[in-house]
Design a protein around this motif. Structure first.
Motif, PDB file in Angstrom:
ATOM      1  N   LYS A  56       0.818  -1.220   0.000  1.00 43.04           N
ATOM      2  CA  LYS A  56       0.000   0.000   0.000  1.00 43.04           C
ATOM      3  C   LYS A  56       0.849   1.266   0.000  1.00 43.04           C
ATOM      4  O   LYS A  56       0.324   2.335  -0.263  1.00 43.04           O
ATOM      5  CB  LYS A  56      -1.019   0.083   1.154  1.00 43.04           C
ATOM      6  N   PRO A 193       1.613 -12.208  -2.980  1.00 42.63           N
ATOM      7  CA  PRO A 193       0.305 -12.576  -2.424  1.00 42.63           C
ATOM      8  C   PRO A 193      -0.833 -11.960  -3.223  1.00 42.63           C
ATOM      9  O   PRO A 193      -0.684 -10.874  -3.785  1.00 42.63           O
ATOM     10  CB  PRO A 193       0.337 -11.980  -1.013  1.00 42.63           C
ATOM     11  N   GLY A 194      -1.949 -12.653  -3.251  1.00 46.50           N
ATOM     12  CA  GLY A 194      -3.153 -12.104  -3.876  1.00 46.50           C
ATOM     13  C   GLY A 194      -4.249 -11.993  -2.829  1.00 46.50           C
ATOM     14  O   GLY A 194      -4.786 -12.999  -2.360  1.00 46.50           O
ATOM     15  N   GLY A 195      -4.552 -10.767  -2.417  1.00 46.38           N
ATOM     16  CA  GLY A 195      -5.666 -10.515  -1.490  1.00 46.38           C
ATOM     17  C   GLY A 195      -6.796  -9.913  -2.317  1.00 46.38           C
ATOM     18  O   GLY A 195      -7.459 -10.594  -3.082  1.00 46.38           O
ATOM     19  N   ASN A 196      -6.950  -8.572  -2.194  1.00 44.27           N
ATOM     20  CA  ASN A 196      -7.904  -7.856  -3.055  1.00 44.27           C
ATOM     21  C   ASN A 196      -7.417  -7.772  -4.492  1.00 44.27           C
ATOM     22  O   ASN A 196      -8.144  -7.339  -5.373  1.00 44.27           O
ATOM     23  CB  ASN A 196      -8.065  -6.409  -2.569  1.00 44.27           C
ATOM     24  N   LEU A 199      -2.040  -5.461  -5.566  1.00 41.69           N
ATOM     25  CA  LEU A 199      -0.596  -5.695  -5.672  1.00 41.69           C
ATOM     26  C   LEU A 199      -0.301  -6.590  -6.876  1.00 41.69           C
ATOM     27  O   LEU A 199       0.516  -6.250  -7.746  1.00 41.69           O
ATOM     28  CB  LEU A 199      -0.117  -6.347  -4.368  1.00 41.69           C
ATOM     29  N   TYR A 292      -0.840 -12.870   4.813  1.00 40.54           N
ATOM     30  CA  TYR A 292      -0.397 -12.736   3.413  1.00 40.54           C
ATOM     31  C   TYR A 292       0.967 -13.389   3.164  1.00 40.54           C
ATOM     32  O   TYR A 292       1.109 -14.246   2.291  1.00 40.54           O
ATOM     33  CB  TYR A 292      -0.312 -11.252   3.026  1.00 40.54           C
ATOM     34  N   SER A 319       5.682  -8.402   1.311  1.00 34.14           N
ATOM     35  CA  SER A 319       4.784  -7.244   1.239  1.00 34.14           C
ATOM     36  C   SER A 319       4.468  -6.638   2.599  1.00 34.14           C
ATOM     37  O   SER A 319       3.516  -5.866   2.740  1.00 34.14           O
ATOM     38  CB  SER A 319       3.494  -7.650   0.522  1.00 34.14           C
ATOM     39  N   GLY A 320       5.272  -6.975   3.621  1.00 29.33           N
ATOM     40  CA  GLY A 320       5.150  -6.273   4.903  1.00 29.33           C
ATOM     41  C   GLY A 320       4.114  -6.861   5.844  1.00 29.33           C
ATOM     42  O   GLY A 320       3.897  -8.065   5.889  1.00 29.33           O
TER      43      GLY A 320
HETATM   44  C1  PLP Z   1       0.909  -7.156   4.207  1.00 30.93           C
HETATM   45  C2  PLP Z   1       0.018  -7.309   3.036  1.00 30.93           C
HETATM   46  N1  PLP Z   1       0.446  -8.028   1.990  1.00 30.93           N
HETATM   47  C3  PLP Z   1      -0.332  -8.233   0.910  1.00 30.93           C
HETATM   48  C4  PLP Z   1      -1.602  -7.721   0.831  1.00 30.93           C
HETATM   49  C5  PLP Z   1      -2.441  -8.033  -0.372  1.00 30.93           C
HETATM   50  O1  PLP Z   1      -2.591  -6.963  -1.210  1.00 30.93           O
HETATM   51  P1  PLP Z   1      -3.830  -6.847  -2.193  1.00 30.93           P
HETATM   52  O2  PLP Z   1      -5.033  -6.671  -1.337  1.00 30.93           O
HETATM   53  O3  PLP Z   1      -3.485  -5.666  -3.013  1.00 30.93           O
HETATM   54  O4  PLP Z   1      -3.909  -8.116  -2.967  1.00 30.93           O
HETATM   55  C6  PLP Z   1      -2.098  -6.942   1.897  1.00 30.93           C
HETATM   56  C7  PLP Z   1      -3.450  -6.358   1.845  1.00 30.93           C
HETATM   57  O5  PLP Z   1      -3.847  -5.584   2.634  1.00 30.93           O
HETATM   58  C8  PLP Z   1      -1.266  -6.738   3.027  1.00 30.93           C
HETATM   59  O6  PLP Z   1      -1.686  -6.014   4.079  1.00 30.93           O
END
Ligand code: PLP
Length: 330
Positions: A56, A193-196, A199, A292, A319-320
């Motif tokens: 983010k 990672p794939g969340g929403n 990324l 994630y 991705s933290g």
């Molecule tokens: C630490 C971390 N990594 C990865 C993601 C996934 O990102 P995205 O929602 O853009 O797929 C998130 C989503 O909030 C996140 O907090």
């Protein structure tokens, strides 16, 4: 398109730089030894220079750029009390000198753990509005923005957890940085990672714009493969329309979505993802979190050991989410 052409295309969009450097790439020697593979790398996108760091920051560079160019004077971000987005948004606003309001759909906590503590220390305004569904939280945010407008303020609402076409272009910079990285062997496979999907959409589209220097393995941690595919297709379409850029190679040719590491879904760890947190901490001194990054790291290790990814030049995108770790174990 070339790196220079992509950089030039990106410079047309409003941006406020929050990081200012290419995030570090490190080699995971002890993990390689254990996995019996060639060089494996980690892109430390968790060390990107603002707040707890991580996902983010790149999207917010563009979203807040847009907000400030429009003359907005207050940013509203919303999420659960331990949302990574909320903390990053708070820190980014502090850095840019713009007010920030966070809206959480939780009761006010008695104990400040993880991101909640960071938000408190950042001194931003926080609204805890009780345990209500996300849609009601969104309505609250809309009403809050209307009220601020009536008071003469210019609010900017960070929508959908900062997953949007306008934010996803921030992730074009990640493949751009990686093609310039001088590693012992070229990086060939990325694991994200794939969340929403913001990324993944940015990394995949950016990679395709550069002609496909990497293959991107998207580890879905939230949705089924089919649902994530549909989300990504929509984002790809939006990215084409918003940027006017057409990738040199089809996006599908540089991406594979893997569903096998999701377990029972968002926020529910698997035995292997739990083990992965300890493995990376104990072998490499690097901390992952449960939702994630642990599942993504496990996906990478498993695909490597089963010969489903190339054994040289794998790269995990970290991705933290460091601060959320302190909440996830309370
Ligand atoms: C630490 C971390 N990594 C990865 C993601 C996934 O990102 P995205 O929602 O853009 O797929 C998130 C989503 O909030 C996140 O907090």
């Amino acid at each position: 398109m070339t790196e220079k052409e992509l950089e030039a295309a990106l410079s047309a969009f409003p941006r406020r730089q929050l990081c200012g450097f290419a995030t570090p790439v490190q080699r995971l020697y002890r993990l390689e030894e254990e996995q019996k593979t060639g060089p494996v790398f980690i892109k430390r996108d968790d060390l990107n220079g603002v707040g707890p760091g991580g996902n983010k920051v790149r999207p917010l560079e563009y979203l807040l750029g847009e907000a400030l160019d429009r003359g907005c004077d207050v940013v509203i971000a919303s999420g659960q009390e331990n949302s990574n987005l909320c903390s990053i948004a708070a820190s980014a606003c502090c850095r840019l000198g713009v007010s920030c309001i966070l809206v959480h759909n939780n009761p006010k906590p008695e104990h400040l753990a993880g991101n909640m503590l960071l938000n408190h220390l950042s001194g931003v305004e926080e609204h805890y509005i009780g345990s209500i569904p996300e849609q009601e939280r969104d309505r609250y945010v809309e009403e809050l923005a209307d009220r601020l407008r009536r008071e003469g303020r210019k609010p900017y609402v960070v929508e959908n957890g900062a997953t949007s076409v306008h934010g996803a272009i921030g992730y074009f910079h990640l493949p751009l940085e990686l093609v310039r990285e001088k590693t012992e062997v070229p990086i060939r496979d990325l694991f994200v990672p794939g969340g929403n999907g913001g990324l993944a959409a940015g990394v995949v589209f950016g990679t395709a714009l550069l002609g496909g220097p990497f293959h991107v393995h998207v580890i879905t941690v939230e949705n089924t493969k089919k649902t994530l595919e549909a989300i990504l297709d929509k984002l790809f379409q939006g990215l084409k329309e918003y940027t006017g850029l057409v990738p040199d190679v089809p996006v599908d040719s540089v991406m594979t979505i893997h569903e096998a590491y999701r377990g029972e879904g968002w926020g529910i760890p698997t035995k292997e993802s739990e083990e992965m947190i300890r493995r990376l901490a104990q072998r490499e001194g690097i901390f992952l979190e449960r939702i994630y990054t642990a599942k993504t790291a496990w996906g990478m290790c498993d695909l490597l050991s089963r010969g489903l990814a190339r054994r040289e030049g794998a790269c995990l995108v970290h991705s933290g989410g460091f601060a959320s770790l302190f909440y996830q174990y309370t």
